[in-house]
Motif scaffolding. Sequence first.
Motif: not given
Ligand code: EPU
Length: 334
Positions: A125, A294, A238, A158, A275, A191
Amino acid sequence: MFQKNKSLRSLNTFGIAATARQFSEVTSCMELKEIVSQQKKLFILSGGSNILLTQDIDIPVIYLNTKGIEILDKNNGTVLVKVEAGENWHEFVCWCLENNFGGLENLSLIPGNVGTSPMQNIGAYGVEIKDCFESLEALEISSGDIRTFTAEDCAFGYRESVFKNKLKGQFIILNVTFKLSTKDHKINADYGAIRDELRANKVSEPGINDISKAVIAIRQSKLPDPNEIGNSGSFFKNPVIPLTHFQKLQKRDPKMPYYRLSDKLIKVPAGWLVEKCGLKGKRIGDAGVHDKQALVLVNHNNAKGKDILALAKMVQKAVSDEFEIDLEMEVNII
Ligand code: EPU
């Protein structure tokens, strides 16, 4: 001093039932130094929140459980806090909030311990620990010397640091010192999900406790609690792709979420890609893709590390076939 054939099931957040042939819990730095002076090949286990155990561990396992939080200095609106490696991350964040120390509130509820937080520069976040990092002390296994690392020495990126790359396996992080604010906290509420959560709670001027509460609510709504269902948070990073590649994909799917890193590089959410491949909620035996996020793989009960790894490889292949993007695993495969 060493226990034989200890199950590691309760000591890794995936809940994988691997065995340590030899196991020792260490609660002081002196004890650790003593062990390192006699034995160089060791497996250091801490919060167990970023590993997937695909086999039993034959080299001695050291469970680092050192505790302690110390205020080193406090002036001009900042405080330096030194934290021992074995402190639980979220409990430390709560301690900061109780003391009105700002900086780590966006990182609430991340599983794991303080000592491993710099390894992969944990982030969530809009904040990464590098933003509040002052220094760390680490024990060099080959020499037994203790070395201090600045943020520059750690080469944070990152989900990256020097400890995952050039110095992999060479140092054991003993403690981390954070630089936090004691007043005029810098609030990170940019965020999207945090903004939405604050709006829903009618908070217009959030303080650090409001941010923490919002982050906890968001995480609880999307991310599985490791105490209820085994997981290691995001299993993949990512991916970052060239703008030209992104433009091709965006034509196919104009709603594809993205984050522009530079003129030429775009970060895309791996969770969205997975997804789109139709794998959200997919289950092979007890290994699964989480049904709300996912990017997270889960152990529904009795999955073996190898089952989770096989599912991860299937996910990688599907994303590569569909989008020509290679997903990199974030979790350490043992
Ligand atoms: N999204 C989908 N489907 C999904 C998951 C995500 O369409 O199943 C889309 C969401 O709608 C959104 C975007 O992907 O538009 C990003 O999703 P989200 O905000 O959940 O964040 P993320 O990029 O999936 C990253 C970190 C998380 C962290 C969150 C919030 C990485 C690998 N992961 O997830 O970190 O909590 O942002 O900052 O960078 C971790 O490292 O273990 C972790 C949980």
